[in-house]
Design a protein around this motif. Structure first.
Motif, mmCIF file in Angstrom:
data_model
loop_
_atom_site.group_PDB
_atom_site.id
_atom_site.type_symbol
_atom_site.label_atom_id
_atom_site.label_comp_id
_atom_site.label_asym_id
_atom_site.label_seq_id
_atom_site.Cartn_x
_atom_site.Cartn_y
_atom_site.Cartn_z
ATOM 1 N N MET A 53 -2.148 -10.766 -6.399
ATOM 2 C CA MET A 53 -3.358 -9.815 -6.508
ATOM 3 C C MET A 53 -2.878 -8.631 -7.443
ATOM 4 O O MET A 53 -3.964 -7.957 -7.978
ATOM 5 C CB MET A 53 -4.027 -9.143 -5.289
ATOM 6 C CG MET A 53 -4.374 -10.054 -4.219
ATOM 7 S SD MET A 53 -5.844 -10.807 -5.019
ATOM 8 C CE MET A 53 -7.036 -9.207 -5.160
ATOM 9 N N TYR A 54 -1.828 -8.382 -7.822
ATOM 10 C CA TYR A 54 -1.466 -7.571 -9.008
ATOM 11 C C TYR A 54 -1.912 -7.884 -10.248
ATOM 12 O O TYR A 54 -2.669 -7.328 -11.139
ATOM 13 C CB TYR A 54 0.095 -7.349 -8.962
ATOM 14 C CG TYR A 54 0.537 -6.636 -10.359
ATOM 15 C CD1 TYR A 54 0.363 -5.341 -10.581
ATOM 16 C CD2 TYR A 54 1.023 -7.330 -11.264
ATOM 17 C CE1 TYR A 54 0.698 -4.557 -11.789
ATOM 18 C CE2 TYR A 54 1.370 -6.568 -12.627
ATOM 19 C CZ TYR A 54 1.273 -5.471 -12.815
ATOM 20 O OH TYR A 54 1.410 -4.806 -13.925
ATOM 21 N N VAL B 255 -4.828 1.614 -5.207
ATOM 22 C CA VAL B 255 -5.884 0.512 -5.168
ATOM 23 C C VAL B 255 -5.180 -0.716 -5.313
ATOM 24 O O VAL B 255 -5.318 -1.797 -4.426
ATOM 25 C CB VAL B 255 -6.864 0.707 -6.474
ATOM 26 C CG1 VAL B 255 -7.631 -0.550 -6.377
ATOM 27 C CG2 VAL B 255 -7.475 1.854 -6.163
ATOM 28 N N ALA B 256 -4.239 -1.146 -6.271
ATOM 29 C CA ALA B 256 -3.434 -2.295 -6.342
ATOM 30 C C ALA B 256 -2.455 -2.639 -5.351
ATOM 31 O O ALA B 256 -2.512 -3.899 -4.830
ATOM 32 C CB ALA B 256 -2.518 -2.167 -7.782
ATOM 33 N N TYR C 64 -5.831 -7.646 -10.219
ATOM 34 C CA TYR C 64 -6.130 -6.188 -10.358
ATOM 35 C C TYR C 64 -6.053 -6.076 -11.863
ATOM 36 O O TYR C 64 -7.003 -5.324 -12.389
ATOM 37 C CB TYR C 64 -5.199 -5.429 -9.640
ATOM 38 C CG TYR C 64 -5.433 -3.942 -9.978
ATOM 39 C CD1 TYR C 64 -6.283 -2.940 -9.457
ATOM 40 C CD2 TYR C 64 -4.276 -3.199 -10.851
ATOM 41 C CE1 TYR C 64 -6.238 -1.749 -9.800
ATOM 42 C CE2 TYR C 64 -4.213 -1.942 -11.248
ATOM 43 C CZ TYR C 64 -5.458 -1.172 -10.719
ATOM 44 O OH TYR C 64 -5.369 0.111 -11.108
ATOM 45 N N ARG D 246 -3.045 -1.594 -2.091
ATOM 46 C CA ARG D 246 -3.873 -2.165 -0.968
ATOM 47 C C ARG D 246 -4.222 -3.565 -1.239
ATOM 48 O O ARG D 246 -4.460 -4.455 -0.164
ATOM 49 C CB ARG D 246 -5.073 -1.196 -0.925
ATOM 50 C CG ARG D 246 -5.998 -1.454 0.408
ATOM 51 C CD ARG D 246 -5.361 -1.681 1.576
ATOM 52 N NE ARG D 246 -4.866 -0.307 1.949
ATOM 53 C CZ ARG D 246 -5.713 0.739 2.544
ATOM 54 N NH1 ARG D 246 -6.671 0.542 3.073
ATOM 55 N NH2 ARG D 246 -4.867 2.009 2.625
ATOM 56 N N LEU D 247 -4.894 -3.996 -2.408
ATOM 57 C CA LEU D 247 -5.221 -5.434 -2.747
ATOM 58 C C LEU D 247 -4.051 -6.332 -2.483
ATOM 59 O O LEU D 247 -4.279 -7.400 -2.001
ATOM 60 C CB LEU D 247 -5.774 -5.323 -4.355
ATOM 61 C CG LEU D 247 -6.781 -4.825 -4.630
ATOM 62 C CD1 LEU D 247 -7.109 -4.806 -6.076
ATOM 63 C CD2 LEU D 247 -8.169 -5.379 -3.673
ATOM 64 N N TYR E 129 -3.362 -7.370 1.026
ATOM 65 C CA TYR E 129 -4.629 -7.973 1.666
ATOM 66 C C TYR E 129 -4.327 -9.510 1.075
ATOM 67 O O TYR E 129 -4.771 -10.557 1.702
ATOM 68 C CB TYR E 129 -5.873 -7.540 1.475
ATOM 69 C CG TYR E 129 -6.357 -6.485 2.280
ATOM 70 C CD1 TYR E 129 -6.428 -6.610 3.802
ATOM 71 C CD2 TYR E 129 -6.795 -5.091 1.755
ATOM 72 C CE1 TYR E 129 -6.683 -5.567 4.500
ATOM 73 C CE2 TYR E 129 -7.236 -4.210 2.479
ATOM 74 C CZ TYR E 129 -6.979 -4.214 3.956
ATOM 75 O OH TYR E 129 -7.356 -3.061 4.772
ATOM 76 N N GLY E 130 -4.255 -9.598 -0.319
ATOM 77 C CA GLY E 130 -4.427 -10.831 -0.781
ATOM 78 C C GLY E 130 -2.898 -11.342 -1.389
ATOM 79 O O GLY E 130 -2.995 -12.580 -1.938
ATOM 80 N N SER F 85 0.801 -1.254 -0.075
ATOM 81 C CA SER F 85 -0.045 0.081 0.219
ATOM 82 C C SER F 85 0.751 1.186 0.101
ATOM 83 O O SER F 85 0.556 2.339 -0.592
ATOM 84 C CB SER F 85 -0.845 0.063 1.097
ATOM 85 O OG SER F 85 -1.669 -1.066 1.198
#
Length: 463
Positions: free
Chosen positions: A355-356, A343-344, A359, A346-347, A350-351, A41
């Motif tokens: 998650m990149y 946004v990417a 996204y 933060r994802l 979490y994941g 993040s």
């Protein structure tokens, strides 16, 4: 070709050095922060701060150039960039880095404005396309060289920032020694996003999502590669392969774009990007070679969204409004570029690193669905706008559109606030709206003369 290279050699060399420093700077930031255990993040936020500075710096840079001239504005901005970069090596506090990155973006967009307006002023309709192409090639080549330069710093020590500062200082030399006369600053076109959203909604949405994808790539693709076991050198190669593939894909995509429906091509490209990224999720520990092939395919698609969207938008807007249109398109792309890394990142917090890819695939699927939904209402303008290859870096300077061969600045009315108010009233008229599909009807100068003449006739009749 050789004559143009020699004529504008100092400006081309300056953009090459400037882009090299940018490529190294962003790659180092991503890898070093990941190595230090900083969350994704924060990595995304720090990279987004640079793009946010680019957006903020547009108005400031325009005023600065107008007040002190091109060379002085360029020198002052370069000095600010060097100071901010070196300050990061003295103050290793990420909250402070956030502010420094914003200032770097504000200063650097002024440098882009100087270079682009200079090239625009001293090119004409006969060579603008070639001048523009070489500018984009040198800019993209600089990004690749900067990314690959990280291999000389395997430990990712803080001295990398010194190398960035050196590159930013060296780009002063060709500008200081150029023999070319300083250009005159062009007036900026007033932006009314509501009007352009009404006229060209699909290109604006595609560019917003394209900005989200592109900036996330520059900020977090290196983090993704590093988290999947690649070294700093391999991560730099991972980035450079994608950028190079995107640059090489510009001309083939342009050839196809000028012969086939561009909306259909956007739909195929967006769904194709989602499909191309899926093996990185499905394969368990893919090899370096496989990852390079996949990211090259993704680069071929993600870096062509911008030129395809710009060409599509230009099909629906007359020559007389294309300067203002370019500003609206750049703004949409820049907003997406600012939000994407946040946004990417933060994802990914979490994941996980994968998650990149999720996204990117998600943005591509949303883009494809939106384009597919709009396809039924798409009717090309009678004027087929030329496809123009774009650089694969993110430098939303507001004067780059003046290098665009599709635009005749001398005939453009979008810098005339009074005339644009008439256009806005026609487009946004809720009682008798004018269809945005054929906006050439809105911007013909004879139409305005006829409208004024009709009003005068009505007044005289009533009297």
């Amino acid at each position: 070709m050789i004559k143009i290279l020699s004529s504008f050699g100092s400006l081309y060399f300056a953009i090459f050095l400037l882009s090299s420093g940018t490529g190294l700077y962003n790659t180092y930031m991503s890898l070093r922060l990941t190595q230090d255990g900083i969350s994704q993040s924060w990595v995304g936020l720090l990279i987004a701060a640079y793009y946010f500075g680019l957006v903020l710096g547009v108005r400031f840079g325009h005023k600065l150039i107008g007040n002190v001239g091109h060379i002085r504005a360029y020198v002052a901005s370069a000095a600010v960039v060097v100071v901010m970069v070196l300050a990061q090596s003295l103050i290793p506090v990420k909250e402070v880095w956030l502010l420094l990155r914003v200032v770097v973006g504000i200063a650097m967009v002024t440098q882009y404005m100087v270079l682009e307006s200079w090239l625009s002023d001293q090119s004409d309709v006969h060579n603008r396309g070639v001048v523009f192409s070489f500018y984009m090639i040198m800019s993209s080549l600089g990004i690749v060289v900067g990314q690959m330069s990280i291999r000389f710093f395997p430990e990712l020590e803080i001295s990398v920032l010194n190398a960035v500062a050196i590159s930013s200082s060296l780009c002063l030399i060709p500008m200081a020694l150029t023999k070319r006369a300083s250009p005159q600053l062009q007036s900026q076109a007033p932006l009314n996003m509501r009007m352009y959203i009404r006229m060209v909604p699909v290109p604006l949405v595609v560019l917003f999502l394209g900005g989200c994808i592109t900036s996330a790539f520059y900020s977090l693709a290196a983090v993704y590669a590093n988290k999947n076991g690649l070294t700093a050198n391999q991560s730099a190669l991972f980035l450079s392969v994608s950028v190079t593939a995107g640059l090489l894909a510009q001309w083939p995509m342009g050839y196809l774009s000028d012969r086939f429906n561009r909306l259909r091509m956007l739909r195929v490209s967006s769904f194709g990007l989602a499909l191309a990224g899926s093996p990185l999720l499905l394969l368990d520990s893919p090899s370096l070679g496989m990852m390079l092939v996949i990211i090259a395919c993704m680069g071929c698609l993600q870096f062509t969204f911008y030129p395809l969207s710009v060409a599509l938008a230009n099909e629906h807007v007359s020559q007389a409004m294309r300067v203002g249109l370019s500003g609206a398109l750049l703004l949409a792309f820049s907003i997406g570029a600012t939000l994407g890394p946040i946004v990417a990142g933060r994802l990914m917090d979490y994941g996980g690193a994968n998650m990149y890819i999720v996204y990117v695939m998600g943005c591509a699927i949303v883009m494809g669905l939106f384009v597919s939904k709009s396809h039924a209402n798409y009717h090309p303008n009678i004027e087929n706008a030329q496809y123009v290859p774009m650089a694969v870096d993110v430098s939303p300077a507001p004067v780059v559109h003046e290098l665009d061969p599709r635009i005749d600045v001398e005939k453009d009315i979008s810098t005339d606030a009074q005339v644009m108010e008439q256009v806005k009233d026609l487009v946004l008229n809720t009682e008798h709206p004018v269809s945005p599909i054929i906006p050439n009807l809105l911007v013909d100068e004879q139409d305005f003369e006829w409208t004024n003449h009709r009003k005068s006739s009505d007044n005289s009749t009533s009297n």
